[in-house]
Design a protein around this motif. Structure first.
Motif, PDB file in Angstrom:
ATOM      1  N   ALA A  33      20.354  14.735 -52.448  1.00 60.80           N
ATOM      2  CA  ALA A  33      19.551  14.285 -51.306  1.00 60.80           C
ATOM      3  C   ALA A  33      18.427  15.296 -50.855  1.00 60.80           C
ATOM      4  O   ALA A  33      17.574  14.723 -50.220  1.00 60.80           O
ATOM      5  CB  ALA A  33      20.629  14.137 -50.179  1.00 60.80           C
ATOM      6  N   TRP A  35      15.503  16.335 -51.734  1.00 62.72           N
ATOM      7  CA  TRP A  35      14.452  16.140 -52.609  1.00 62.72           C
ATOM      8  C   TRP A  35      13.339  17.217 -52.600  1.00 62.72           C
ATOM      9  O   TRP A  35      12.848  17.578 -53.575  1.00 62.72           O
ATOM     10  CB  TRP A  35      13.783  14.656 -52.367  1.00 62.72           C
ATOM     11  CG  TRP A  35      14.667  13.666 -52.706  1.00 62.72           C
ATOM     12  CD1 TRP A  35      16.044  13.941 -53.197  1.00 62.72           C
ATOM     13  CD2 TRP A  35      14.264  12.344 -52.972  1.00 62.72           C
ATOM     14  NE1 TRP A  35      16.708  12.218 -53.584  1.00 62.72           N
ATOM     15  CE2 TRP A  35      15.390  11.521 -53.416  1.00 62.72           C
ATOM     16  CE3 TRP A  35      12.868  11.878 -52.744  1.00 62.72           C
ATOM     17  CZ2 TRP A  35      15.116  10.120 -53.427  1.00 62.72           C
ATOM     18  CZ3 TRP A  35      12.880  10.431 -52.930  1.00 62.72           C
ATOM     19  CH2 TRP A  35      14.005   9.534 -53.412  1.00 62.72           C
ATOM     20  N   ASP A  64      12.333  15.128 -47.244  1.00 64.91           N
ATOM     21  CA  ASP A  64      13.291  14.652 -48.451  1.00 64.91           C
ATOM     22  C   ASP A  64      12.952  13.124 -48.366  1.00 64.91           C
ATOM     23  O   ASP A  64      13.692  12.401 -48.999  1.00 64.91           O
ATOM     24  CB  ASP A  64      14.657  14.928 -48.187  1.00 64.91           C
ATOM     25  CG  ASP A  64      14.920  16.260 -48.220  1.00 64.91           C
ATOM     26  OD1 ASP A  64      14.396  17.033 -49.038  1.00 64.91           O
ATOM     27  OD2 ASP A  64      15.800  16.831 -47.205  1.00 64.91           O
ATOM     28  N   SER A  65      11.926  12.594 -47.691  1.00 63.55           N
ATOM     29  CA  SER A  65      11.485  11.176 -47.684  1.00 63.55           C
ATOM     30  C   SER A  65      10.956  10.656 -49.083  1.00 63.55           C
ATOM     31  O   SER A  65      11.426   9.442 -49.556  1.00 63.55           O
ATOM     32  CB  SER A  65      10.842  10.696 -46.580  1.00 63.55           C
ATOM     33  OG  SER A  65       9.531  11.289 -46.701  1.00 63.55           O
ATOM     34  N   ASP A  81      10.485   6.455 -52.931  1.00 66.96           N
ATOM     35  CA  ASP A  81      10.793   6.656 -51.678  1.00 66.96           C
ATOM     36  C   ASP A  81      12.136   6.555 -51.356  1.00 66.96           C
ATOM     37  O   ASP A  81      12.738   5.518 -51.756  1.00 66.96           O
ATOM     38  CB  ASP A  81       9.968   5.410 -50.898  1.00 66.96           C
ATOM     39  CG  ASP A  81      10.236   5.326 -49.202  1.00 66.96           C
ATOM     40  OD1 ASP A  81      10.926   6.292 -48.727  1.00 66.96           O
ATOM     41  OD2 ASP A  81       9.539   4.512 -48.666  1.00 66.96           O
ATOM     42  N   LYS A  82      12.539   7.414 -50.996  1.00 66.50           N
ATOM     43  CA  LYS A  82      14.257   7.306 -50.531  1.00 66.50           C
ATOM     44  C   LYS A  82      14.639   6.183 -49.724  1.00 66.50           C
ATOM     45  O   LYS A  82      15.924   5.745 -50.203  1.00 66.50           O
ATOM     46  CB  LYS A  82      14.831   8.670 -49.921  1.00 66.50           C
ATOM     47  CG  LYS A  82      16.129   8.754 -50.033  1.00 66.50           C
ATOM     48  CD  LYS A  82      16.582  10.103 -49.293  1.00 66.50           C
ATOM     49  CE  LYS A  82      16.446  11.294 -49.912  1.00 66.50           C
ATOM     50  NZ  LYS A  82      17.019  12.582 -49.212  1.00 66.50           N
ATOM     51  N   SER A  83      13.676   5.769 -48.875  1.00 67.99           N
ATOM     52  CA  SER A  83      14.266   4.655 -47.888  1.00 67.99           C
ATOM     53  C   SER A  83      14.508   3.453 -48.744  1.00 67.99           C
ATOM     54  O   SER A  83      15.134   2.522 -48.250  1.00 67.99           O
ATOM     55  CB  SER A  83      13.384   4.576 -46.601  1.00 67.99           C
ATOM     56  OG  SER A  83      12.230   4.050 -47.143  1.00 67.99           O
ATOM     57  N   TYR A  86      16.062   4.602 -53.967  1.00 69.31           N
ATOM     58  CA  TYR A  86      15.778   5.559 -55.135  1.00 69.31           C
ATOM     59  C   TYR A  86      16.949   6.447 -54.996  1.00 69.31           C
ATOM     60  O   TYR A  86      17.038   7.047 -53.752  1.00 69.31           O
ATOM     61  CB  TYR A  86      14.764   5.790 -55.500  1.00 69.31           C
ATOM     62  CG  TYR A  86      13.452   4.930 -55.947  1.00 69.31           C
ATOM     63  CD1 TYR A  86      13.482   4.594 -56.946  1.00 69.31           C
ATOM     64  CD2 TYR A  86      12.805   4.281 -54.968  1.00 69.31           C
ATOM     65  CE1 TYR A  86      12.657   3.298 -57.870  1.00 69.31           C
ATOM     66  CE2 TYR A  86      11.941   3.326 -55.452  1.00 69.31           C
ATOM     67  CZ  TYR A  86      11.876   2.921 -56.938  1.00 69.31           C
ATOM     68  OH  TYR A  86      10.722   1.873 -57.223  1.00 69.31           O
ATOM     69  N   GLN A  87      17.528   6.996 -55.959  1.00 69.98           N
ATOM     70  CA  GLN A  87      18.042   7.940 -55.934  1.00 69.98           C
ATOM     71  C   GLN A  87      17.552   9.030 -57.156  1.00 69.98           C
ATOM     72  O   GLN A  87      17.193   8.710 -58.058  1.00 69.98           O
ATOM     73  CB  GLN A  87      19.810   7.670 -56.366  1.00 69.98           C
ATOM     74  CG  GLN A  87      20.276   7.103 -55.271  1.00 69.98           C
ATOM     75  CD  GLN A  87      21.873   7.014 -55.679  1.00 69.98           C
ATOM     76  OE1 GLN A  87      22.154   6.422 -56.869  1.00 69.98           O
ATOM     77  NE2 GLN A  87      22.807   6.737 -54.579  1.00 69.98           N
TER      78      GLN A  87
END
Length: 90
Positions: A33, A35, A64-65, A81-83, A86-87
């Motif tokens: 998490a 990033w 970290d976004s 983009d984490k939102s 994507y992991q």
């Protein structure tokens, strides 16, 4: 077909399916998490349990976004983009 995606043979015929995300690995490795701390690391990017790409983190936002995977060969730098879901796995 995405040349960076790994595939594995299905049990029936010669069809292939996308590789499934690995279980948490030994040594504390797995989904990350944080990033912003991954710049310079080789990572796997996953979306909805499907492997998207593997590459080196070129840059990441301090919050970290988002992160960018460095371009390689004819591939261009890519933004994730984490939102969006994507992991990142190390």
């Amino acid at each position: 077909m995405n040349p960076g995606a790994r595939t594995e043979s299905a049990s029936v015929g010669s069809t292939t399916r996308p590789a499934k995300r690995p279980a948490r690995r030994k040594g504390g490795r797995g989904v990350r998490a944080d990033w912003a701390r991954l710049t310079g690391h080789t990572v796997e990017v996953w979306l909805l349990d499907e492997h998207v790409t593997t590459g080196v983190v070129d840059q990441a936002a301090e919050d970290d976004s988002v992160l960018w995977i460095a371009g390689e060969g004819i591939s261009t730098r890519r933004l994730f983009d984490k939102s969006t879901g994507y992991q990142v796995w190390v």
